[in-house]
Design a protein around this motif. Sequence first.
Motif, PDB file in Angstrom:
ATOM      1  N   UNK A 168      32.406   1.934   9.723  1.00  0.00           N
ATOM      2  CA  UNK A 168      33.298   0.895  10.227  1.00  0.00           C
ATOM      3  C   UNK A 168      33.269   0.799  11.746  1.00  0.00           C
ATOM      4  N   UNK A 169      33.000   1.894  12.419  1.00  0.00           N
ATOM      5  CA  UNK A 169      33.009   1.888  13.876  1.00  0.00           C
ATOM      6  C   UNK A 169      31.598   1.908  14.468  1.00  0.00           C
ATOM      7  N   UNK A 170      30.632   1.436  13.725  1.00  0.00           N
ATOM      8  CA  UNK A 170      29.245   1.492  14.199  1.00  0.00           C
ATOM      9  C   UNK A 170      29.044   0.705  15.493  1.00  0.00           C
ATOM     10  N   UNK A 171      29.810  -0.353  15.695  1.00  0.00           N
ATOM     11  CA  UNK A 171      29.654  -1.137  16.926  1.00  0.00           C
ATOM     12  C   UNK A 171      30.092  -0.364  18.168  1.00  0.00           C
ATOM     13  N   UNK A 226      23.380  -6.517  14.400  1.00  0.00           N
ATOM     14  CA  UNK A 226      23.621  -7.557  13.403  1.00  0.00           C
ATOM     15  C   UNK A 226      23.711  -6.849  12.064  1.00  0.00           C
ATOM     16  N   UNK A 227      24.807  -7.041  11.349  1.00  0.00           N
ATOM     17  CA  UNK A 227      25.017  -6.374  10.068  1.00  0.00           C
ATOM     18  C   UNK A 227      24.925  -7.411   8.960  1.00  0.00           C
ATOM     19  N   UNK A 228      24.049  -7.153   8.013  1.00  0.00           N
ATOM     20  CA  UNK A 228      23.856  -8.020   6.852  1.00  0.00           C
ATOM     21  C   UNK A 228      24.000  -7.188   5.597  1.00  0.00           C
TER      22      UNK A 228
END
Length: 57
Positions: free
Chosen positions: A19-22, A29-31
């Motif tokens: 959840x905190x990857x950013x 970009x998450x797909x």
Amino acid sequence: LHQPTLMVYGEKDLIPPLLNITDFVPNIDIKSLEAGHWIQEERPEELNQLILEWLGK
């Protein structure tokens, strides 16, 4: 990690995406695809299309 990054995860994967990857990868970009953990084997065409579209940006 500041390089442009693509993360593709399977919606049915038992390992959830961070959840905190950013916080660590701000240019991500998450797909997601309708797949489990082995996306490249379950949805190869769709995964290739996502990668090619992302690389074309």
